[in-house]
Scaffold this active site. Structure first.
Site, short mmCIF file in Angstrom:
data_model
loop_
_atom_site.label_atom_id
_atom_site.label_comp_id
_atom_site.label_asym_id
_atom_site.label_seq_id
_atom_site.Cartn_x
_atom_site.Cartn_y
_atom_site.Cartn_z
N HIS A 93 76.65 55.74 20.22
CA HIS A 93 76.11 57.09 20.38
C HIS A 93 75.35 57.17 21.70
O HIS A 93 74.72 56.18 22.12
CB HIS A 93 75.18 57.42 19.20
CG HIS A 93 74.79 58.86 19.16
ND1 HIS A 93 73.79 59.38 19.95
CD2 HIS A 93 75.28 59.91 18.45
CE1 HIS A 93 73.68 60.68 19.73
NE2 HIS A 93 74.57 61.02 18.81
N GLU A 144 72.60 58.38 22.48
CA GLU A 144 71.18 58.04 22.39
C GLU A 144 70.99 56.52 22.39
O GLU A 144 70.01 56.00 22.94
CB GLU A 144 70.56 58.69 21.14
CG GLU A 144 70.41 60.20 21.33
CD GLU A 144 70.48 61.02 20.06
OE1 GLU A 144 70.35 60.47 18.96
OE2 GLU A 144 70.69 62.25 20.18
N ASN A 174 75.24 63.31 11.43
CA ASN A 174 74.38 62.24 11.93
C ASN A 174 72.93 62.71 11.78
O ASN A 174 72.47 63.56 12.54
CB ASN A 174 74.73 61.97 13.40
CG ASN A 174 73.78 60.98 14.05
OD1 ASN A 174 72.99 60.32 13.37
ND2 ASN A 174 73.85 60.87 15.37
N GLU A 203 81.52 63.37 22.80
CA GLU A 203 80.23 64.05 22.74
C GLU A 203 79.65 64.16 24.15
O GLU A 203 79.00 63.21 24.63
CB GLU A 203 79.26 63.24 21.88
CG GLU A 203 79.70 63.08 20.44
CD GLU A 203 78.50 62.91 19.54
OE1 GLU A 203 78.29 63.77 18.67
OE2 GLU A 203 77.73 61.95 19.71
N SER A 218 76.07 70.07 19.64
CA SER A 218 75.65 71.42 19.22
C SER A 218 76.74 72.17 18.45
O SER A 218 76.93 73.37 18.66
CB SER A 218 75.15 72.22 20.42
OG SER A 218 74.01 71.60 20.98
N GLY A 275 72.14 68.19 21.08
CA GLY A 275 70.78 68.62 20.78
C GLY A 275 70.23 69.67 21.73
O GLY A 275 69.04 69.95 21.73
N LYS A 321 70.22 61.08 12.24
CA LYS A 321 69.29 60.45 13.20
C LYS A 321 68.02 59.99 12.49
O LYS A 321 68.07 59.61 11.32
CB LYS A 321 69.00 61.41 14.36
CG LYS A 321 70.27 61.98 14.96
CD LYS A 321 70.06 62.65 16.28
CE LYS A 321 71.36 63.30 16.71
NZ LYS A 321 71.32 63.84 18.05
C1 PEP Z 1 74.92 64.09 17.72
O1 PEP Z 1 73.81 63.60 17.68
O2 PEP Z 1 75.91 63.35 17.61
C2 PEP Z 1 75.02 65.54 17.90
C3 PEP Z 1 76.19 66.01 18.19
O3 PEP Z 1 73.86 66.28 17.78
P1 PEP Z 1 73.73 67.90 17.80
O4 PEP Z 1 74.80 68.44 16.87
O5 PEP Z 1 72.36 68.19 17.32
O6 PEP Z 1 73.99 68.32 19.20
#
Ligand code: PEP
Length: 256
Positions: A97, A99, A10, A169, A215, A175, A12
């Site tokens: 997601h 976000e 992803n 997630e 992460s 992040g 973003k």
């Molecule tokens: C995500 O945005 O779905 C995500 C898992 O980001 P990150 O790997 O940076 O934590």
């Protein structure tokens, strides 16, 4: 049942057109040959999906959108419809997601409308669920993700549900560099599969791939992906570097 692993990056809201082209070519060169054993996808910003569709035209690397509207067309300024995505060669779309839930107030009901709209044109929906840190500390993790799954899957047949990719997630891991332990993630993935068995049946629950996201990095991918109910990863930061993303796909390969 053995489920084919699925790793999706992803991206973003990162990179300009020039950088996007370079990253697409790099990822295609590194990973197209692995697509028989692992489904590999990338989700560039909507602006670059058309050019990505051209660069990834052989469909060995799957193309994902980061969001979609639920309507087929109409007066929705700034939005992109499922049919538009389909016409660009998009295969998958990320829905719900954290976000989007957090910054754009997406509810479980809206997620459900988007999932149904995506499925209606043959897009695969990656449905994201996850608890906040406060919810985890209050012991509400399973309740939270179960509510999100019930909402997202509401009204879907077993056949439709079996096409969905679910992404667990934890919000506190996205992040932040702080990842769930393999045991913490496996516990939630197992509970999600049990819930899907309750909502549908065991074969349907067995068919649904459940990604972990939060992460995921080259150093922790293998231990997460070796868990029995973790069928892939949704990767943010580490998917913006070809070598790191390749290392995560290799971790999936070694478990495939
Ligand atoms: C995500 O945005 O779905 C995500 C898992 O980001 P990150 O790997 O940076 O934590």
């Amino acid at each position: 049942m053995t489920r084919k692993p699925i790793i999706v990056g992803n991206w973003k809201m990162n990179n300009d057109l020039h950088e996007t082209r370079a990253l697409l070519s790099d990822i295609h060169d590194r990973l197209a040959s692995k697509s028989a054993q692992v489904d590999v996808g990338v989700a560039p910003p909507a602006t670059f999906l058309a050019v990505a569709g051209e660069i990834l035209a052989d469909d060995l690397i799957l193309l994902a959108a980061q969001n979609v509207h639920y309507a087929d067309s109409g007066a929705f300024t700034g939005e992109v419809s499922p049919r538009m995505l389909k016409s660009l060669g998009v295969d998958l779309v990320i829905v719900g997601h954290s976000e989007r839930r957090h910054y754009f107030a997406e509810t479980d009901e809206l997620v459900n409308r988007k999932v149904k709209a995506a499925l209606s044109v043959g897009l695969v929906a990656i449905v994201c669920v996850g608890e906040t840190l406060e919810e985890r500390e209050a012991g509400q993790t399973l309740e939270k993700v179960s509510t999100q799954v019930r909402g997202a899957f509401d009204g879907l047949s077993a056949q439709q549900a079996s096409t969905i990719v679910l992404a667990y997630e934890p919000v506190w891991a996205i992040g932040t560099g702080r990842t769930a332990t393999p045991e913490q993630a496996q516990e939630v993935h197992r509970a999600l599969r049990d819930l899907l068995t309750e909502l549908y049946d065991a074969p349907t629950a067995d068919a649904i791939r459940i990604q972990y996201g939060g992460s995921v990095k080259p150093h922790n991918a293998e231990s997460l992906l070796s868990q029995p109910d973790i069928d892939g990863a949704l990767v943010g930061g580490a998917s913006l570097k070809g070598d790191a993303f390749e290392a995560i796909v290799n971790a999936a390969l070694s478990n495939a």
